[in-house]
Design a protein around this motif. Structure first.
Motif, PDB file in Angstrom:
ATOM      1  N   TRP A 136       5.037   0.838 -21.626  1.00 53.27           N
ATOM      2  CA  TRP A 136       4.009   0.362 -20.778  1.00 53.27           C
ATOM      3  C   TRP A 136       4.740  -0.476 -19.896  1.00 53.27           C
ATOM      4  CZ3 TRP A 136      -0.590   2.373 -20.265  1.00 53.27           C
ATOM      5  CH2 TRP A 136      -1.116   3.047 -21.249  1.00 53.27           C
ATOM      6  N   GLN A 137       4.569  -0.419 -18.562  1.00 56.15           N
ATOM      7  CA  GLN A 137       5.051  -1.415 -17.706  1.00 56.15           C
ATOM      8  C   GLN A 137       4.141  -1.809 -16.616  1.00 56.15           C
ATOM      9  OE1 GLN A 137       8.447   0.457 -15.631  1.00 56.15           O
ATOM     10  NE2 GLN A 137       9.715   0.450 -17.424  1.00 56.15           N
ATOM     11  N   VAL A 138       4.286  -3.021 -16.030  1.00 57.62           N
ATOM     12  CA  VAL A 138       3.419  -3.529 -15.106  1.00 57.62           C
ATOM     13  C   VAL A 138       4.245  -3.468 -13.635  1.00 57.62           C
ATOM     14  CG1 VAL A 138       2.322  -5.762 -14.336  1.00 57.62           C
ATOM     15  CG2 VAL A 138       2.677  -5.370 -16.756  1.00 57.62           C
ATOM     16  N   CYS A 139       3.282  -2.776 -12.762  1.00 55.42           N
ATOM     17  CA  CYS A 139       3.749  -2.491 -11.531  1.00 55.42           C
ATOM     18  C   CYS A 139       2.689  -3.138 -10.559  1.00 55.42           C
ATOM     19  CB  CYS A 139       3.873  -0.899 -11.266  1.00 55.42           C
ATOM     20  SG  CYS A 139       5.175  -0.160 -12.080  1.00 55.42           S
ATOM     21  N   GLY A 140       2.922  -4.347 -10.043  1.00 52.45           N
ATOM     22  CA  GLY A 140       1.879  -5.022  -9.401  1.00 52.45           C
ATOM     23  C   GLY A 140       0.860  -5.216 -10.058  1.00 52.45           C
ATOM     24  N   THR A 141      -0.459  -4.862  -9.782  1.00 51.33           N
ATOM     25  CA  THR A 141      -1.678  -5.000 -10.602  1.00 51.33           C
ATOM     26  C   THR A 141      -2.095  -3.949 -11.334  1.00 51.33           C
ATOM     27  OG1 THR A 141      -3.092  -4.178  -8.813  1.00 51.33           O
ATOM     28  CG2 THR A 141      -2.662  -6.508  -8.855  1.00 51.33           C
ATOM     29  N   ASP A 142      -1.051  -2.837 -11.655  1.00 55.46           N
ATOM     30  CA  ASP A 142      -1.240  -1.642 -12.184  1.00 55.46           C
ATOM     31  C   ASP A 142      -0.516  -1.846 -13.637  1.00 55.46           C
ATOM     32  OD1 ASP A 142      -2.817  -0.933  -9.998  1.00 55.46           O
ATOM     33  OD2 ASP A 142      -0.845   0.159  -9.223  1.00 55.46           O
ATOM     34  N   LEU A 143      -1.181  -1.022 -14.608  1.00 56.55           N
ATOM     35  CA  LEU A 143      -0.672  -0.829 -15.919  1.00 56.55           C
ATOM     36  C   LEU A 143      -0.172   0.761 -16.199  1.00 56.55           C
ATOM     37  CD1 LEU A 143       0.302  -1.828 -18.668  1.00 56.55           C
ATOM     38  CD2 LEU A 143      -2.242  -0.995 -19.533  1.00 56.55           C
TER      39      LEU A 143
ATOM     40  N   PRO B 202       0.896  -1.172  -0.070  1.00 54.37           N
ATOM     41  CA  PRO B 202       0.052  -0.061   0.058  1.00 54.37           C
ATOM     42  C   PRO B 202       0.621   1.292  -0.045  1.00 54.37           C
ATOM     43  CG  PRO B 202      -0.918  -1.544   1.609  1.00 54.37           C
ATOM     44  CD  PRO B 202       0.506  -2.042   1.135  1.00 54.37           C
ATOM     45  N   GLY B 203       2.113   1.426   0.796  1.00 51.94           N
ATOM     46  CA  GLY B 203       2.839   2.677   0.741  1.00 51.94           C
ATOM     47  C   GLY B 203       3.435   2.998  -0.414  1.00 51.94           C
ATOM     48  N   ILE B 204       3.905   1.777  -1.199  1.00 45.05           N
ATOM     49  CA  ILE B 204       4.293   2.029  -2.517  1.00 45.05           C
ATOM     50  C   ILE B 204       3.324   2.301  -3.693  1.00 45.05           C
ATOM     51  CG2 ILE B 204       5.756   0.941  -4.295  1.00 45.05           C
ATOM     52  CD1 ILE B 204       7.320  -0.475  -2.308  1.00 45.05           C
ATOM     53  N   ARG B 205       2.337   2.036  -3.397  1.00 42.67           N
ATOM     54  CA  ARG B 205       1.262   1.998  -4.409  1.00 42.67           C
ATOM     55  C   ARG B 205       0.624   3.394  -4.412  1.00 42.67           C
ATOM     56  NH1 ARG B 205      -4.461  -1.384  -5.739  1.00 42.67           N
ATOM     57  NH2 ARG B 205      -4.683  -0.530  -7.576  1.00 42.67           N
ATOM     58  N   LYS B 206       0.646   3.839  -3.098  1.00 46.63           N
ATOM     59  CA  LYS B 206       0.029   5.191  -2.906  1.00 46.63           C
ATOM     60  C   LYS B 206       1.019   6.329  -3.649  1.00 46.63           C
ATOM     61  CE  LYS B 206      -1.085   8.150   0.967  1.00 46.63           C
ATOM     62  NZ  LYS B 206      -0.896   8.308   2.406  1.00 46.63           N
ATOM     63  N   ASN B 207       2.491   6.036  -3.638  1.00 43.08           N
ATOM     64  CA  ASN B 207       3.191   6.854  -4.299  1.00 43.08           C
ATOM     65  C   ASN B 207       3.499   6.666  -5.935  1.00 43.08           C
ATOM     66  OD1 ASN B 207       4.165   8.085  -1.904  1.00 43.08           O
ATOM     67  ND2 ASN B 207       5.694   6.544  -1.645  1.00 43.08           N
ATOM     68  N   LEU B 208       2.704   5.819  -6.260  1.00 46.76           N
ATOM     69  CA  LEU B 208       2.591   5.753  -7.973  1.00 46.76           C
ATOM     70  C   LEU B 208       1.585   6.439  -8.339  1.00 46.76           C
ATOM     71  CD1 LEU B 208       3.615   3.888 -10.139  1.00 46.76           C
ATOM     72  CD2 LEU B 208       1.984   2.415  -9.829  1.00 46.76           C
ATOM     73  N   ALA B 209       2.128   7.618  -8.811  1.00 48.48           N
ATOM     74  CA  ALA B 209       1.102   8.870  -9.361  1.00 48.48           C
ATOM     75  C   ALA B 209       1.602   9.391 -10.610  1.00 48.48           C
ATOM     76  CB  ALA B 209       0.745   9.749  -8.269  1.00 48.48           C
ATOM     77  N   ARG B 210       0.552   9.987 -11.516  1.00 49.65           N
ATOM     78  CA  ARG B 210       0.898  10.481 -12.642  1.00 49.65           C
ATOM     79  C   ARG B 210       1.586  11.730 -12.417  1.00 49.65           C
ATOM     80  NH1 ARG B 210      -3.506  12.552 -17.181  1.00 49.65           N
ATOM     81  NH2 ARG B 210      -2.004  13.094 -18.655  1.00 49.65           N
ATOM     82  N   GLY B 211       2.907  11.977 -13.023  1.00 48.29           N
ATOM     83  CA  GLY B 211       3.715  13.282 -12.913  1.00 48.29           C
ATOM     84  C   GLY B 211       4.477  12.922 -11.931  1.00 48.29           C
TER      85      GLY B 211
ATOM     86  N   ALA C 143       3.268   8.733 -16.791  1.00 54.75           N
ATOM     87  CA  ALA C 143       2.630   9.509 -17.456  1.00 54.75           C
ATOM     88  C   ALA C 143       0.948   9.258 -17.210  1.00 54.75           C
ATOM     89  CB  ALA C 143       2.805   9.417 -19.015  1.00 54.75           C
ATOM     90  N   GLU C 144       0.846   7.955 -17.016  1.00 54.46           N
ATOM     91  CA  GLU C 144      -0.617   7.296 -16.629  1.00 54.46           C
ATOM     92  C   GLU C 144      -0.475   6.050 -15.929  1.00 54.46           C
ATOM     93  OE1 GLU C 144      -4.378   7.702 -16.456  1.00 54.46           O
ATOM     94  OE2 GLU C 144      -3.373   8.956 -18.188  1.00 54.46           O
ATOM     95  N   VAL C 145      -1.473   5.955 -15.127  1.00 58.49           N
ATOM     96  CA  VAL C 145      -1.503   4.778 -14.224  1.00 58.49           C
ATOM     97  C   VAL C 145      -3.050   4.276 -14.666  1.00 58.49           C
ATOM     98  CG1 VAL C 145      -1.395   3.931 -11.987  1.00 58.49           C
ATOM     99  CG2 VAL C 145       0.117   5.663 -12.327  1.00 58.49           C
ATOM    100  N   LEU C 146      -3.075   3.205 -14.804  1.00 56.18           N
ATOM    101  CA  LEU C 146      -4.561   2.412 -14.899  1.00 56.18           C
ATOM    102  C   LEU C 146      -4.263   1.337 -13.755  1.00 56.18           C
ATOM    103  CD1 LEU C 146      -4.645   2.034 -18.684  1.00 56.18           C
ATOM    104  CD2 LEU C 146      -5.891   3.548 -17.311  1.00 56.18           C
ATOM    105  N   LYS C 147      -5.012   1.772 -12.739  1.00 55.27           N
ATOM    106  CA  LYS C 147      -4.952   0.822 -11.602  1.00 55.27           C
ATOM    107  C   LYS C 147      -5.914  -0.595 -11.502  1.00 55.27           C
ATOM    108  CE  LYS C 147      -3.562   4.234  -8.259  1.00 55.27           C
ATOM    109  NZ  LYS C 147      -2.298   4.004  -7.687  1.00 55.27           N
ATOM    110  N   SER C 148      -5.325  -1.696 -11.056  1.00 54.70           N
ATOM    111  CA  SER C 148      -5.743  -2.825 -10.762  1.00 54.70           C
ATOM    112  C   SER C 148      -6.404  -3.588 -12.165  1.00 54.70           C
ATOM    113  CB  SER C 148      -7.187  -2.736  -9.876  1.00 54.70           C
ATOM    114  OG  SER C 148      -6.756  -2.114  -8.604  1.00 54.70           O
ATOM    115  N   VAL C 149      -5.571  -3.274 -13.311  1.00 55.30           N
ATOM    116  CA  VAL C 149      -5.897  -3.845 -14.649  1.00 55.30           C
ATOM    117  C   VAL C 149      -5.581  -5.349 -14.482  1.00 55.30           C
ATOM    118  CG1 VAL C 149      -5.031  -4.095 -16.963  1.00 55.30           C
ATOM    119  CG2 VAL C 149      -5.422  -1.932 -15.924  1.00 55.30           C
ATOM    120  N   PHE C 150      -4.657  -5.964 -13.901  1.00 52.04           N
ATOM    121  CA  PHE C 150      -4.251  -7.239 -13.659  1.00 52.04           C
ATOM    122  C   PHE C 150      -4.631  -7.983 -12.485  1.00 52.04           C
ATOM    123  CE2 PHE C 150      -0.999  -4.973 -16.269  1.00 52.04           C
ATOM    124  CZ  PHE C 150      -1.124  -5.599 -17.467  1.00 52.04           C
ATOM    125  N   ASP C 151      -5.729  -7.541 -11.705  1.00 52.07           N
ATOM    126  CA  ASP C 151      -6.145  -8.304 -10.666  1.00 52.07           C
ATOM    127  C   ASP C 151      -6.590  -9.759 -10.867  1.00 52.07           C
ATOM    128  OD1 ASP C 151      -5.850  -6.297  -8.500  1.00 52.07           O
ATOM    129  OD2 ASP C 151      -7.882  -5.438  -8.609  1.00 52.07           O
TER     130      ASP C 151
END
Length: 126
Positions: A100-107, A63-72, A118-126
């Protein structure tokens, strides 16, 4: 008396690095150098492609790392990232200078040179 500076790193070097990161962050927030970067894929489309290709069941980031994964913002240090599967990459919109990279379940769409998100699509790979 001990110096707290790293060997070979001067104040001028640190200032240049901070300026480079700030400039790259501002550029990423605008989208691109000309402010023209737009990602023409929505979560629903990306999720559908992932499910059809069988690219699901990835483990989420802490959760702490995912929270820091943000656009910009730059990719958080130590983040477990990998390239998106080639079969999925062929169906995603491509932008010069980005990948495009996979970071956990996010694209995540990342600038190649600066690793600014530039862009985060959350929970694409759940």
């Amino acid at each position: 008396m001990r110096s707290h500076r790293k060997a070979g790193v001067t104040a001028k070097t640190r200032t240049r690095e901070k300026t480079r990161v700030r400039t790259a962050t501002r550029t990423a927030r605008r989208g691109d150098v000309g402010g023209q970067l737009s990602v023409s894929i929505r979560y629903e489309q990306a999720r559908s492609l992932a499910v059809q290709g069988g690219f699901t069941g990835y483990k989420p980031l802490p959760p702490g790392i995912r929270k820091n994964l943000a656009r910009g913002k730059p990719l958080p240090p130590g983040i477990a990232k990998k390239a998106a599967p080639p079969a999925l990459l062929r169906q995603l919109p491509q932008r010069p200078g980005y990948e495009w990279q996979v970071c956990g379940t996010d694209l995540v769409l990342v600038a190649v040179g600066t690793l600014i998100v530039a862009e985060v699509l959350k929970s694409v790979f759940d």
